[in-house]
Design an enzyme around this catalytic site. Sequence first.
Site, short mmCIF file in Angstrom:
data_model
loop_
_atom_site.label_atom_id
_atom_site.label_comp_id
_atom_site.label_asym_id
_atom_site.label_seq_id
_atom_site.Cartn_x
_atom_site.Cartn_y
_atom_site.Cartn_z
CB CYS A 68 6.28 -5.49 -9.29
SG CYS A 68 6.81 -3.93 -8.57
CB CYS A 114 10.18 -3.53 -4.80
SG CYS A 114 8.87 -2.76 -5.78
CB CYS A 117 6.29 -6.41 -5.70
SG CYS A 117 8.05 -6.58 -6.11
CB CYS A 137 24.84 -1.71 -2.54
SG CYS A 137 25.94 -2.92 -3.25
FE FE Z 1 8.64 -4.58 -7.23
#
Ligand code: FE
Length: 152
Positions: A68, A114, A117, A137
Amino acid sequence: MSEQAEQHEKHAYYSRTDTNKLELADSVWKKILPEDLYEVARHAATERAFTGKYWDYEGNGTYYCAACGHALFKSDSKFASGCGWPSFYESIRENSVRYTSDTSYGMIRTEVLCGRCNAHLGHIFDDGPAPTGKRFCMNSISLDFEPEKQSR
Ligand code: FE
């Protein structure tokens, strides 16, 4: 349009500046992401250790969500973990990523997603270096690297 902007124009929802939550149907993600990224980002697949493009990469710049465009990590916080995946000790901002408990494969781990998104990025462990002691990681394929401008 600059070469850089072109390079990162992946799909209509991809943005380096829009930090609003991005929620798309799975069928849409499947259409707009390359298959290997889709499997990692949306189905928590893991790339094989030592196969990604960033595990031993040392360039200066910023890592963005490959799904994203959300800013995730600075190269300053990247360290050589030897684990075969790009490793960082902190995210750019607290809300760059979010965390969730992952009990798959008979392990209790903390999954890193994330913050914009919800793409699966990897896991976080407590064996990282100072100052945080954390090791993010990450899958290389989940990251887009943008080098720092030379003229700075
Ligand atoms: Fe994202």
